[in-house]
Design a protein around this motif. Structure first.
Motif, PDB file in Angstrom:
ATOM      1  N   LYS A   1       0.837  -1.188   0.000  1.00 35.09           N
ATOM      2  CA  LYS A   1       0.000   0.000   0.000  1.00 35.09           C
ATOM      3  C   LYS A   1       0.876   1.245   0.000  1.00 35.09           C
ATOM      4  CE  LYS A   1      -4.015  -2.193   2.121  1.00 35.09           C
ATOM      5  NZ  LYS A   1      -5.038  -2.140   3.197  1.00 35.09           N
ATOM      6  N   THR A   2       0.275   2.351  -0.410  1.00 33.87           N
ATOM      7  CA  THR A   2       1.012   3.597  -0.592  1.00 33.87           C
ATOM      8  C   THR A   2       0.730   4.558   0.547  1.00 33.87           C
ATOM      9  OG1 THR A   2       0.900   3.348  -2.996  1.00 33.87           O
ATOM     10  CG2 THR A   2       1.393   5.549  -2.147  1.00 33.87           C
ATOM     11  N   ALA A   3       1.777   5.128   1.122  1.00 27.43           N
ATOM     12  CA  ALA A   3       1.642   6.134   2.173  1.00 27.43           C
ATOM     13  C   ALA A   3       2.283   7.434   1.714  1.00 27.43           C
ATOM     14  CB  ALA A   3       2.303   5.657   3.463  1.00 27.43           C
ATOM     15  N   PHE A   4       1.633   8.546   2.008  1.00 23.58           N
ATOM     16  CA  PHE A   4       2.199   9.869   1.758  1.00 23.58           C
ATOM     17  C   PHE A   4       2.650  10.441   3.101  1.00 23.58           C
ATOM     18  CE2 PHE A   4      -0.216  11.180  -2.382  1.00 23.58           C
ATOM     19  CZ  PHE A   4       0.456  10.179  -3.067  1.00 23.58           C
ATOM     20  N   ILE A   5       3.910  10.819   3.193  1.00 25.33           N
ATOM     21  CA  ILE A   5       4.484  11.363   4.416  1.00 25.33           C
ATOM     22  C   ILE A   5       4.778  12.844   4.202  1.00 25.33           C
ATOM     23  CG2 ILE A   5       6.250  11.073   6.182  1.00 25.33           C
ATOM     24  CD1 ILE A   5       4.540   8.589   5.694  1.00 25.33           C
ATOM     25  N   CYS A   6       4.256  13.687   5.082  1.00 29.48           N
ATOM     26  CA  CYS A   6       4.414  15.137   4.956  1.00 29.48           C
ATOM     27  C   CYS A   6       5.494  15.624   5.922  1.00 29.48           C
ATOM     28  CB  CYS A   6       3.088  15.838   5.247  1.00 29.48           C
ATOM     29  SG  CYS A   6       1.727  15.281   4.190  1.00 29.48           S
ATOM     30  N   SER A   7       6.415  16.411   5.415  1.00 32.18           N
ATOM     31  CA  SER A   7       7.579  16.806   6.208  1.00 32.18           C
ATOM     32  C   SER A   7       7.293  18.027   7.074  1.00 32.18           C
ATOM     33  CB  SER A   7       8.760  17.111   5.286  1.00 32.18           C
ATOM     34  OG  SER A   7       8.520  18.304   4.559  1.00 32.18           O
ATOM     35  N   GLY A   8       8.174  18.230   8.039  1.00 33.56           N
ATOM     36  CA  GLY A   8       8.129  19.421   8.868  1.00 33.56           C
ATOM     37  C   GLY A   8       9.008  20.518   8.300  1.00 33.56           C
ATOM     38  N   GLN A   9       9.281  21.519   9.110  1.00 30.65           N
ATOM     39  CA  GLN A   9      10.034  22.693   8.672  1.00 30.65           C
ATOM     40  C   GLN A   9      11.504  22.354   8.460  1.00 30.65           C
ATOM     41  OE1 GLN A   9       9.399  26.032  11.230  1.00 30.65           O
ATOM     42  NE2 GLN A   9      10.990  27.296  10.304  1.00 30.65           N
ATOM     43  N   GLY A  10      12.125  23.037   7.490  1.00 27.85           N
ATOM     44  CA  GLY A  10      13.557  22.889   7.285  1.00 27.85           C
ATOM     45  C   GLY A  10      13.971  22.700   5.841  1.00 27.85           C
ATOM     46  N   THR A  11      13.034  22.303   4.967  1.00 25.94           N
ATOM     47  CA  THR A  11      13.392  22.033   3.572  1.00 25.94           C
ATOM     48  C   THR A  11      13.011  23.176   2.639  1.00 25.94           C
ATOM     49  OG1 THR A  11      11.289  20.875   3.270  1.00 25.94           O
ATOM     50  CG2 THR A  11      13.190  19.542   3.873  1.00 25.94           C
ATOM     51  N   GLN A  12      12.497  24.277   3.173  1.00 29.45           N
ATOM     52  CA  GLN A  12      12.045  25.383   2.332  1.00 29.45           C
ATOM     53  C   GLN A  12      13.224  26.111   1.685  1.00 29.45           C
ATOM     54  OE1 GLN A  12      11.822  25.333   5.669  1.00 29.45           O
ATOM     55  NE2 GLN A  12      13.033  27.091   6.348  1.00 29.45           N
ATOM     56  N   ARG A  13      12.978  26.635   0.476  1.00 22.73           N
ATOM     57  CA  ARG A  13      13.969  27.463  -0.217  1.00 22.73           C
ATOM     58  C   ARG A  13      13.238  28.350  -1.218  1.00 22.73           C
ATOM     59  NH1 ARG A  13      14.735  25.406  -5.311  1.00 22.73           N
ATOM     60  NH2 ARG A  13      14.121  23.235  -5.638  1.00 22.73           N
ATOM     61  N   PRO A  14      13.788  29.506  -1.552  1.00 21.64           N
ATOM     62  CA  PRO A  14      13.136  30.383  -2.533  1.00 21.64           C
ATOM     63  C   PRO A  14      12.984  29.685  -3.887  1.00 21.64           C
ATOM     64  CG  PRO A  14      14.887  31.555  -1.372  1.00 21.64           C
ATOM     65  CD  PRO A  14      15.011  30.107  -0.997  1.00 21.64           C
ATOM     66  N   GLY A  15      11.832  29.858  -4.510  1.00 21.23           N
ATOM     67  CA  GLY A  15      11.600  29.294  -5.835  1.00 21.23           C
ATOM     68  C   GLY A  15      11.435  27.798  -5.872  1.00 21.23           C
ATOM     69  N   MET A  16      11.135  27.166  -4.735  1.00 26.10           N
ATOM     70  CA  MET A  16      11.103  25.699  -4.715  1.00 26.10           C
ATOM     71  C   MET A  16       9.959  25.120  -5.545  1.00 26.10           C
ATOM     72  SD  MET A  16       9.919  24.994  -0.777  1.00 26.10           S
ATOM     73  CE  MET A  16       8.450  25.725  -0.059  1.00 26.10           C
ATOM     74  N   ALA A  17       8.956  25.927  -5.875  1.00 27.47           N
ATOM     75  CA  ALA A  17       7.847  25.433  -6.698  1.00 27.47           C
ATOM     76  C   ALA A  17       7.955  25.888  -8.148  1.00 27.47           C
ATOM     77  CB  ALA A  17       6.514  25.904  -6.111  1.00 27.47           C
ATOM     78  N   HIS A  18       9.046  26.547  -8.510  1.00 26.09           N
ATOM     79  CA  HIS A  18       9.153  27.159  -9.845  1.00 26.09           C
ATOM     80  C   HIS A  18       8.948  26.141 -10.967  1.00 26.09           C
ATOM     81  CE1 HIS A  18      10.621  29.748 -13.085  1.00 26.09           C
ATOM     82  NE2 HIS A  18      11.365  28.724 -13.469  1.00 26.09           N
ATOM     83  N   GLY A  19       9.692  25.042 -10.939  1.00 26.78           N
ATOM     84  CA  GLY A  19       9.623  24.076 -12.030  1.00 26.78           C
ATOM     85  C   GLY A  19       8.246  23.465 -12.194  1.00 26.78           C
ATOM     86  N   LEU A  20       7.669  22.968 -11.104  1.00 20.20           N
ATOM     87  CA  LEU A  20       6.350  22.340 -11.172  1.00 20.20           C
ATOM     88  C   LEU A  20       5.269  23.353 -11.536  1.00 20.20           C
ATOM     89  CD1 LEU A  20       6.516  19.994  -8.044  1.00 20.20           C
ATOM     90  CD2 LEU A  20       6.592  19.312 -10.448  1.00 20.20           C
ATOM     91  N   TYR A  21       5.394  24.568 -11.027  1.00 21.03           N
ATOM     92  CA  TYR A  21       4.374  25.593 -11.268  1.00 21.03           C
ATOM     93  C   TYR A  21       4.275  25.942 -12.751  1.00 21.03           C
ATOM     94  CZ  TYR A  21       1.666  29.893 -10.542  1.00 21.03           C
ATOM     95  OH  TYR A  21       0.690  30.872 -10.578  1.00 21.03           O
TER      96      TYR A  21
END
Length: 229
Positions: A94-114
């Motif tokens: 079965k498939t599980a989605f795990i959501c992370s906490g703070q610490g991985t943020q960076r400017p423009g992190m959604a640029h490519g997917l967006y």
């Protein structure tokens, strides 16, 4: 890394689909891997028996397709099913989605997917619309501008009151891309720290309005806490 979705009405048909795709990829070595993934996700009907192949190069996709066609496990192959179905039988993983906490943020992190996935972009726009009334600075530019050297954006994302909403927005938009765009159905959700709130929203426990309010209020309160001695 690219996800490829393969689905069929039965397990034998799923293996046959994998064999046919393997042959097509072998006969057409110049195919763009991202284009293949897009076509599989958006130009094919989706059936109950499913497998998602995730790889970064052609050779790994060929190996994964060969394993899927033979009914053998492979680390690049994830089996899933339609809601209420078993997909590969009762013994299937079965498939599980795990959501992370703070610490991985960076400017423009959604640029490519967006800028390449309309489903992701629409979701991120919607989420930021819910978050922005609680913030002094609009969130979307921090996530989508392709400027890793932007000191102002980096400084804002080092603040908890922006970092946590940014990660929430990114993960919820990514979830919508995986579920609506690539038809991956998770069986479980879990999260760490702010990821627990994200997981609760994705699982349907919190509405988007409630989750964005909770995320921003929590982040603001944490921002005001004195530093540890």
């Amino acid at each position: 890394m690219w996800p490829w979705l393969v689905s069929a009405k039965s397990q034998p048909a799923l293996r046959a689909q994998a064999q046919a795709l393997h042959a097509h990829l072998t006969d057409h070595p110049g195919l763009d891997l991202a284009d293949v993934g897009y076509t599989l996700a958006h130009a094919r009907a989706v059936f109950d028996h499913r497998a998602t192949l995730i790889a970064a190069d052609r050779d790994t996709f060929l190996q994964a397709l060969q394993a899927l066609a033979a009914g053998e496990p492979h680390p690049a192959v994830i089996h899933s099913s339609a809601p209420g179905g078993t997909g590969t039988g009762e013994a299937a993983g079965k498939t599980a989605f795990i959501c992370s906490g703070q610490g991985t943020q960076r400017p423009g992190m959604a640029h490519g997917l967006y800028h390449t996935h309309p489903v992701f972009a629409a979701a991120l726009n919607d989420i930021c619309t819910h978050l922005d009334p609680h913030l002094d600075h609009p969130l979307l530019p921090l996530l989508t501008q392709n400027d890793n050297d932007n000191e102002d954006a980096a400084a804002l994302l080092q603040q908890t009151r922006y970092a946590q909403p940014a990660l929430f927005a990114f993960q919820v938009a990514l979830h919508r891309l995986l579920t609506d765009g690539y038809h991956i159905t998770p069986h479980y959700y879990a999260g760490h720290s702010l990821g627990e709130i994200t997981a609760a929203h994705l699982a349907g426990i919190l509405t988007l309005t409630d989750a964005t309010t909770l995320i921003t209020q929590r982040a603001t309160l944490m921002q005001t806490m004195p530093p540890a001695p």
